[in-house]
Scaffold this active site. Structure first.
Site: not given
Length: 277
Positions: A79, A96-97, A251
């Protein structure tokens, strides 16, 4: 005299050629290494070129890279750190990814769910085309190489789908990777499901390699997915059984991550078979 000088000229010519080849190889190596636009130590600014509102609190943000052939340089499943300002002007940094891969050249995208009280959510809510986002990376412990496991089980909740989507895309779009993916994706309502169209397209285009099971806490009247919270029974039914050649990724919100960890332990998944983003 000319006969005596000729071998020296040939030797010099060979030496020049070797140097040229070495220089060319070095150039290709370092240019390849420098293709990524990320800096792990310093924030870099990327321009927002497109914003698409997906729902009342979810938007897709597309950021331009320096050139049309540039790549972000983010390893699969890792990320980036994004920096912005909250509603009172204080700096905030959050991971954030991206939903894009390095096969998507010239840009990267973030799908962001903006919460009413979220500090970084405020920053994205206020962003307009032409604004810049400060980004640093890559970050993360996850490392992936094609074929490292026979199959992945994935347990995602809410915006926790983004690293799962990235890994799944990388697997399915690699013709040499035969890894199978079994995803359980939980949300509160149908409207909360992120990337549903993209996920459904992957399931349709890669039957037998990618399976997805949606779970909703508050489902609509007509619904053929799971209801409530992700249970041990759901994991048994829709994830690969615990063996040495599989791994289960998870996740989601902290309570979900904790509950899923307990479920996996109870079902016999060893710690080395589990990974939490």
């Amino acid at each position: 005299m000319e006969l005596l000088q000729t071998p020296n000229i040939e030797i010099i010519g060979v030496a020049v050629a070797i140097v040229a080849i070495g220089a060319g190889a070095a150039y290709l190596y370092f240019s390849k290494k420098s293709r990524g636009c990320l800096d792990p130590e310093n924030f870099r600014d990327f321009k927002l070129v497109k914003r698409t509102q997906i729902s009342h609190n979810v938007a897709r943000f597309q950021f331009a890279l320096p050139t049309p052939t540039s790549v972000l340089g983010l390893p699969i499943g890792q990320h980036i750190s994004c920096r912005g300002k909250d509603s009172v002007g204080e700096e905030v940094i959050k991971p954030y990814t991206p939903t894009t891969l390095d096969s998507d050249v010239g840009y990267f995208e973030l799908v962001i769910k903006m919460y009413p009280q979220g500090r970084m959510s405020h920053h994205f809510r206020e962003m307009r085309v032409g604004d810049y986002l400060s980004v640093k990376g890559p970050k993360g412990r996850f490392q992936y190489r094609p074929g490292q496991v026979r199959a992945f089980g994935m347990l995602a909740g809410g915006s926790g789908i983004t690293p799962m989507f990235q890994v799944t895309r990388a697997i399915l779009e690699n013709p040499k990777d035969n890894t199978k993916v079994h995803l359980i994706y939980a949300n509160v309502t149908f409207e909360d499901i992120l990337l549903k169209e993209e996920l459904d397209n992957l399931a349709a285009n890669f039957p037998g390699r990618f399976n997805i099971y949606y779970v909703l806490n508050q489902p609509p009247e007509v619904w053929n997915g799971g209801v409530g919270f992700v249970s041990k029974e759901m994991i048994q039914a829709y994830c690969p059984a615990p063996t040495a050649d599989i791994q289960v990724l998870r996740c989601g919100p902290p309570p979900m991550n904790k509950a899923m960890g307990a479920h996996l332990d109870d079902l016999g998944y060893m710690k080395e078979m589990q990974f939490q983003f």
